[in-house]
Design an enzyme around this catalytic site. Structure first.
Site, PDB file in Angstrom:
ATOM      1  N   HIS A 171      -3.717  -5.129   1.033  1.00  0.00           N
ATOM      2  CA  HIS A 171      -3.452  -5.620   2.387  1.00  0.00           C
ATOM      3  C   HIS A 171      -3.984  -7.050   2.503  1.00  0.00           C
ATOM      4  O   HIS A 171      -4.918  -7.437   1.804  1.00  0.00           O
ATOM      5  CB  HIS A 171      -4.157  -4.749   3.429  1.00  0.00           C
ATOM      6  N   CYS A 199       0.834  -1.202   0.000  1.00  0.00           N
ATOM      7  CA  CYS A 199       0.000   0.000   0.000  1.00  0.00           C
ATOM      8  C   CYS A 199       0.875   1.262   0.000  1.00  0.00           C
ATOM      9  O   CYS A 199       1.553   1.540  -0.982  1.00  0.00           O
ATOM     10  CB  CYS A 199      -0.985  -0.023   1.158  1.00  0.00           C
TER      11      CYS A 199
END
Length: 512
Positions: free
Chosen positions: A434, A343
């Site tokens: 994630h 991310c």
């Protein structure tokens, strides 16, 4: 004990942040769910950058998702209707019912107080109608009396919903009896009337040695201690927030390697780290030693460097440069050392980040390890996702403002429907997803590739590591600790009848 008689709601408050509120609620949830009780967690307001995406595309704190799993439930925005995600020391993103609303400072937040009280009251009332038991978790400590007027999650919630309150304290930090006494003493009499008892967390040694102190605490406060939870070496659940992620410290309890070699992982402990739990899946693997690091020297002997997510990507990138970690990552990558970015960490690995949303800095050069350009957009991407990584089905979730505008590297995987996701260049890997490392087969393939690039020819991935099963076992361990060490009849009575009438008020100069 009749399981059908478990009904009601209570609030678990803490003497401090990280005192054990989240794990106690998770353990209670699991214990009751195992008994067939319909139970749900609730945290009116959470402040954390560790979050997950719900099935309907909302966002809640990671701890409430874990508590939901303990109940056998999918995560829902009902369990955490207000989430504050710190972006700096003075501002936080305000998430209401799973959606980002605005960015607030401490004073701006007061303007939203009335609306947020209504949201919290509606969600708690709805949960109490749908479940036998609702276990509420406080935030920080109710002893922060400077915040009492705007409190939504501690005594403000308890007073509004007439909830009995248990206060938990961490004895491993020292001074727990003073913390428990002082927490009650600084509260207004009307708030004190709801404090029904205490729980001691993380006790080591012979509990009989603590008995005199608990007796004195009861004599001074008129309130019993309902249990002493022992310190459990094998317990390392998902960190609720950054307080649980300590720099220059190991992650988990590494098991011995299957082969002859260890893999050493240096995970960068960013100042505004988010979703640090991605790293914990690596620590579940035998022979993988994971450490959170804040010193560039810690990268010298690392086989894999991990850049996790960040709530303030550009600010944390500048921190990497200031303290020398950016240079250390460059040296590591130049000699062929593997690097993984997730991310915000993935965005940092690119050539440029255009950020007019979070930091307002405009175009900022990245670390240049991937041929990637990212531009931040006002709307946040929130989604549970599935895909395929070189023939392996994978899943995860996305929480980010950054949009990939150009990617000159091969993708790490493909999302369902065929869209390219992530990047791979040599031994540098990146993804916006994630939770990807919780896919067991993918994690093993990645670690095998890391070991090859790092020259760890003796490293062998375990064929049977199951992260989901490990988390379930952790929840069951928590439930066992609760069941064995709490006064369950007293707890059941509190749920059903509320705080006893006539509890003494501890007078202090602060209340006069």
């Amino acid at each position: 004990m009749s399981e059908s008689r478990w009904r009601g709601a209570l609030l678990v408050a803490g003497t401090t942040s990280d005192a054990g509120k989240s794990v106690l609620v998770a353990g209670l949830c699991r214990m009751l769910a195992r008994r067939g009780v319909r139970v749900a967690p609730f945290k009116a307001q959470n402040m954390s950058n560790n979050s997950v995406v719900t099935l309907d595309g909302g966002e809640i704190g990671r701890a409430q998702a874990l508590q939901a799993a303990a109940c056998g439930l999918e995560p829902s925005v009902r369990f955490n209707p207000v989430l504050l995600k710190p972006g700096s020391d003075r501002t936080s993103q305000l998430v209401v019912r799973g959606r980002a609303v605005t960015t607030v400072g401490a004073r701006d937040y007061i303007e939203h107080r009335g609306h947020l009280r209504t949201v919290v009251a509606e969600e708690l009332q709805s949960l109490r109608a749908d479940y036998d038991v609702v276990l509420c978790e406080g935030a920080g400590s109710p002893a922060e009396i400077n915040l009492r007027a705007t409190d939504l999650a501690n005594m403000g919630l308890a007073r509004a919903a007439d909830l009995p309150v248990l206060v938990v304290g961490d004895i491993d930090r020292g001074g727990v009896l003073a913390h428990l006494f002082g927490t009650v003493a600084v509260l207004a009499p009307e708030d004190q009337a709801l404090i029904a008892g205490f729980v001691i967390n993380k006790f080591r040694g012979d509990v009989s040695l603590l008995a005199p102190g608990l007796g004195q605490l009861t004599a001074m406060t008129g309130r019993p201690t309902l249990g002493v939870i022992p310190f459990a070496e094998d317990l390392w659940l998902d960190a609720e927030d950054s307080l649980g992620v300590v720099g220059d410290a190991p992650v988990g309890r590494p098991a011995p390697p299957v082969g002859d070699d260890w893999l050493r992982v240096a995970a960068i402990r960013l100042p505004r780290i988010s979703n640090s739990t991605d790293v914990e899946a690596l620590a579940c693997e035998p022979g993988v030693s994971v450490r959170w690091v804040t010193d560039p020297s810690r990268l010298e002997d690392a086989d894999l460097v991990v850049l996790p997510g960040s709530k303030s990507t550009v600010s944390d990138l500048e921190w990497l440069r200031r303290n020398g970690i950016a240079d250390a990552i460059a040296v590591h990558a130049k000699r062929g050392g593997p690097v993984l970015g997730v991310c915000g960490g993935y965005q940092m690995l690119g050539s440029v980040i255009v950020d007019d949303v979070e930091s307002g800095r405009g175009a900022v050069p990245g670390l240049g390890l991937l041929d990637l350009e990212v531009e931040f957009a006002p709307d946040k991407v929130l989604a549970q996702v599935r895909g395929d990584a070189h023939g392996v089905p994978v899943s995860g979730y996305e929480i980010h403002h950054g949009r990939v505008r150009r990617n000159g590297d091969p993708p790490l995987l493909h999302a369902r429907g065929g869209a390219a996701e992530g990047s791979i260049r040599g031994a540098v890997y990146g993804t916006h997803w994630h939770g990807l490392l919780e896919t067991d087969r993918f994690r093993r393939i990645l670690l095998d590739d890391v070991a090859e690039h790092a020259g760890r020819t003796g490293f062998v991935t375990a064929p049977d590591t199951d992260v989901a099963a490990i988390r379930t076992a952790q929840l069951d361990l928590l439930a066992d600790l609760v069941e064995q060490n709490l006064d369950l009849p007293a707890l059941q009575a509190l749920l059903g009848a509320g705080a006893p009438a006539g509890l003494p008020v501890i007078a202090s100069d602060l209340l006069r």
